[in-house]
Scaffold this active site. Structure first.
Site, short mmCIF file in Angstrom:
data_model
loop_
_atom_site.label_atom_id
_atom_site.label_comp_id
_atom_site.label_asym_id
_atom_site.label_seq_id
_atom_site.Cartn_x
_atom_site.Cartn_y
_atom_site.Cartn_z
N ASP A 57 85.62 81.17 30.58
CA ASP A 57 85.62 81.10 32.05
C ASP A 57 85.05 82.38 32.65
O ASP A 57 85.36 83.48 32.19
CB ASP A 57 87.06 80.94 32.58
CG ASP A 57 87.50 79.49 32.62
OD1 ASP A 57 87.05 78.72 31.76
OD2 ASP A 57 88.31 79.14 33.50
N ASP A 92 78.97 71.19 24.60
CA ASP A 92 79.57 70.26 25.56
C ASP A 92 78.43 69.61 26.35
O ASP A 92 78.45 69.54 27.57
CB ASP A 92 80.55 71.00 26.47
CG ASP A 92 81.29 70.06 27.42
OD1 ASP A 92 81.21 68.83 27.21
OD2 ASP A 92 81.91 70.55 28.37
N GLU A 95 83.44 68.22 42.18
CA GLU A 95 84.18 67.57 41.12
C GLU A 95 85.56 68.21 41.01
O GLU A 95 85.72 69.26 40.41
CB GLU A 95 83.49 67.68 39.75
CG GLU A 95 84.15 66.76 38.73
CD GLU A 95 84.27 67.30 37.30
OE1 GLU A 95 84.63 66.50 36.42
OE2 GLU A 95 84.04 68.49 37.05
N LEU A 147 88.55 77.95 39.32
CA LEU A 147 87.70 79.15 39.36
C LEU A 147 88.48 80.47 39.30
O LEU A 147 87.96 81.48 38.87
CB LEU A 147 86.81 79.13 40.61
CG LEU A 147 85.88 77.92 40.72
CD1 LEU A 147 84.99 78.03 41.96
CD2 LEU A 147 85.00 77.77 39.47
N ASN A 192 82.47 77.25 36.64
CA ASN A 192 83.71 77.78 36.06
C ASN A 192 83.49 78.61 34.81
O ASN A 192 84.23 79.55 34.56
CB ASN A 192 84.64 76.60 35.75
CG ASN A 192 85.97 77.06 35.21
OD1 ASN A 192 86.74 77.71 35.90
ND2 ASN A 192 86.24 76.76 33.94
N HIS A 193 82.49 78.22 34.01
CA HIS A 193 82.34 78.85 32.70
C HIS A 193 80.89 78.88 32.28
O HIS A 193 80.05 78.16 32.84
CB HIS A 193 83.17 78.08 31.66
CG HIS A 193 82.97 76.59 31.77
ND1 HIS A 193 83.84 75.78 32.46
CD2 HIS A 193 82.00 75.77 31.32
CE1 HIS A 193 83.41 74.54 32.42
NE2 HIS A 193 82.29 74.50 31.74
N ASP A 199 80.64 71.47 39.20
CA ASP A 199 81.50 71.04 38.10
C ASP A 199 82.84 71.78 38.12
O ASP A 199 82.88 72.99 38.33
CB ASP A 199 80.73 71.37 36.81
CG ASP A 199 81.45 70.97 35.55
OD1 ASP A 199 81.51 69.77 35.27
OD2 ASP A 199 81.95 71.86 34.83
N ARG A 252 76.02 69.06 42.18
CA ARG A 252 77.34 68.52 41.86
C ARG A 252 78.05 69.70 41.19
O ARG A 252 77.67 70.16 40.13
CB ARG A 252 77.19 67.34 40.90
CG ARG A 252 78.50 66.73 40.39
CD ARG A 252 78.73 67.13 38.96
NE ARG A 252 79.83 66.39 38.33
CZ ARG A 252 80.42 66.79 37.22
NH1 ARG A 252 80.04 67.88 36.61
NH2 ARG A 252 81.39 66.09 36.70
N GLN A 284 83.49 77.74 25.75
CA GLN A 284 83.12 77.83 27.17
C GLN A 284 84.01 78.85 27.90
O GLN A 284 84.93 78.46 28.64
CB GLN A 284 83.27 76.46 27.84
CG GLN A 284 82.25 75.44 27.37
CD GLN A 284 82.63 74.02 27.76
OE1 GLN A 284 83.74 73.56 27.48
NE2 GLN A 284 81.74 73.32 28.40
#
Ligand code: GLC
Length: 534
Positions: free
Chosen positions: A171, A61, A243, A206, A103-104, A201, A199, A169
């Site tokens: 979490d 990604d 974000e 979460l 997050n991941h 993401d 920044r 990905q």
């Protein structure tokens, strides 16, 4: 004038390092390449760069799948290169924030590798596992074009793991205090090096809780407040940019009481700028700003027209989404997930007037604007490339080999050069020497934006101008006032505004206008915009 909160009046610029400049000749942009191009960015006038992820990663990604939070991907360079970039940027008064993917991780991260290999590993609980795939049914799937479920079976682990994005990905499990500690260490690592912030993401996702949509949970806000406090205590002046692709009322809590994020992207405004321009009607913009709650004094929205992702249509109604797809993505290949994978100039039919108008809106709406690399020269896109790669092609520096991006025989993605987006026009060198170019216009807009603090700090008041085809508003801060007029339509519009003051000067073109008997009467050409001081 003393403005302690630098981000409130800053112009941001998003850089995809792979695309910017290849200093090593391997066909991929790198940190040294970006360092060599800082003069260009200084000249453009931007204050802060947001770098897309440069961490070691299998790049499933594009780096948002991190395999090591405290390193640099070898194709981008080394930690020393990163430090040199920071020093060189700071020497030019340019700040740098980097992507922090909370997050991941990548499934290649050693934490995940250890977690899947052994149920008793301390890392097992770094991720979210289940014997079944039916928990948290309320959570939507985000990458709808590729993923069928938020659970993926891992044969090595013998369990399902939870992921909100690609199945590569997994979490992280923020219910585990050890994960929270790890992330604080990551934050320290980069802030100690001198990074100006992050920044952050994909923050809405979460935590997971049964019976919810697993977005914007109270636990998430508690964690984010902890990160902010940690930064305030140890690294004052560094910022967190949020974000969260959500409605303004959902984003509002991410500012907290000025104790969570310093900034947050304004997602719902973005598609409405495109709607307003296509319909020649200010109403969509006006409506969404009305839906936007006020935010604490020291916080700021971050506004944008495009970024490295698809132009997301998650924040519009089903009907408007269909309309946007019909208008802006007539070819199905232009669509991705719930969005449109095109750049700014192609979206606006490469119509210079509309490109400038969109930027006029961007630079004069409340919030600090962010420019996506290449949009300042009106770069095209390539819908034949996979996923979002079509909007991540090499920066076009000149008319030479590989557009001056690299001297490698093979580069990571082709340069855009076609009958509409001709390289001989769409490149920095050519536009740099041409006062009428988009690049120079952008430079003037950025300079004006920075000169007038009211555009960063002032309030916005809509002005009745007699037609919905013109977005007319004033921005005021301290003793300064700007009256902004944007003709959203393709026809000439006459506006008549009741206003105090006598003489108004367009700060971009220095044209003067006089009010007569408290009325300002102006005729605007199709898509014309004016930033009037007075
Ligand atoms: C954010 C990024 C996007 C990425 C996703 C998953 O939305 O902008 O590029 O794919 O997070 O990390």
């Amino acid at each position: 004038m003393n403005v302690p909160h630098w981000y409130k009046n800053a112009v941001f610029y998003e850089v995809y390092v792979r695309a910017f400049y290849d200093s090593s000749g391997d066909g991929h942009g790198d940190l040294r390449g970006l360092t060599q191009k800082l003069d260009y960015l200084q000249d453009l006038g931007v204050d802060c760069l947001w770098l897309m992820p440069t961490y070691p990663s299998p790049l499933k990604d594009d780096g948002y799948d991190i395999a090591d939070y405290c390193g640099i991907h070898p194709s981008y360079g080394t930690l020393d290169d990163f430090k040199s970039l920071l020093d060189a940027a700071h020497a030019r008064n340019i700040r740098i924030i980097m992507d922090l993917v909370l997050n991941h991780t990548s499934d290649q991260h050693p934490w995940f590798q250890a977690a899947r290999a052994d149920r008793n590993s301390p890392y097992r609980d770094y991720y979210v596992w289940s014997d079944t795939d039916d928990k948290y049914r309320g959570a939507r799937i985000i990458f709808v074009d590729t993923e069928k479920s938020n659970w993926t079976w891992d044969p090595v682990a013998g369990q399902f793991f939870w992921h909100r994005f690609y199945s590569s990905q997994p979490d992280l499990n923020y219910d585990n205090p050890a994960v929270q500690e790890e992330i604080l260490n990551v934050i320290s690592f980069w802030l100690d090096m001198g990074v100006d912030g992050f920044r952050a993401d994909a923050v809405p996702y979460l935590f997971e809780r049964e019976g919810t949509n697993c977005e914007n949970l109270p636990e998430t806000h508690v964690l984010l407040k902890r990160l902010r406090q940690f930064i305030d205590e140890n690294y004052p002046g560094r910022i967190l940019l949020c974000e969260a692709n959500q409605w303004p009322r959902e984003v509002r809590p991410y500012f907290g009481n000025d104790d969570e994020f310093h900034m947050a992207f304004h997602f719902p405004l973005m598609p409405r700028i495109f709607m307003s321009i296509r319909r020649g009607d200010a109403e969509p913009i006006r409506w969404v700003l009305e839906q936007t709650p006020s935010i604490p004094n020291n916080t700021q929205w971050c506004t944008f027209l495009r970024n490295h992702d698809e132009l997301t249509l998650e924040m519009v109604s089903e009907e408007d989404r269909q309309w946007m797809w019909n208008e802006y993505a007539p070819d199905p290949r232009m669509r991705l997930n719930l969005g449109i994978r095109r750049r700014l100039a192609p979206l606006l039919d490469n119509d210079r007037r509309r490109i400038e108008l969109a930027n006029s809106l961007l630079f004069t709406m409340p919030g600090s604007p962010i420019v996506y690399y290449g949009d300042e020269i009106g770069m095209g896109d390539n819908i034949l490339l996979h996923d979002r790669n079509g909007v991540r092609t090499p920066m076009q520096w000149n008319i030479g080999f590989n557009a001056g991006f690299s001297n490698a025989g093979e580069i990571y993605a082709p340069v855009i050069d076609n009958s509409v987006f001709k390289l001989r026009e769409v490149n920095v060198e050519t536009q740099h020497g041409d006062p009428s170019s988009l690049l120079q216009t952008m430079q003037r807009m950025i300079a004006a934006r920075k000169k007038h603090l009211t555009l960063g700090c002032g309030n916005l008041e809509w002005l009745d101008c007699g037609t919905r085809s013109v977005a007319a508003y004033s921005r005021a801060f301290r003793r300064e006032r700007l009256v902004i007029l944007n003709n959203l339509s393709d026809s000439q519009q006459s506006v008549n505004i009741k206003i105090s003051g006598q003489t108004f000067t367009d700060v971009l073109k220095n044209k003067k206008f006089e009010a007569v008997n408290g009325q300002l009467q102006i005729s605007l050409q199709p898509y014309e915009y004016l930033w009037l001081e007075g």
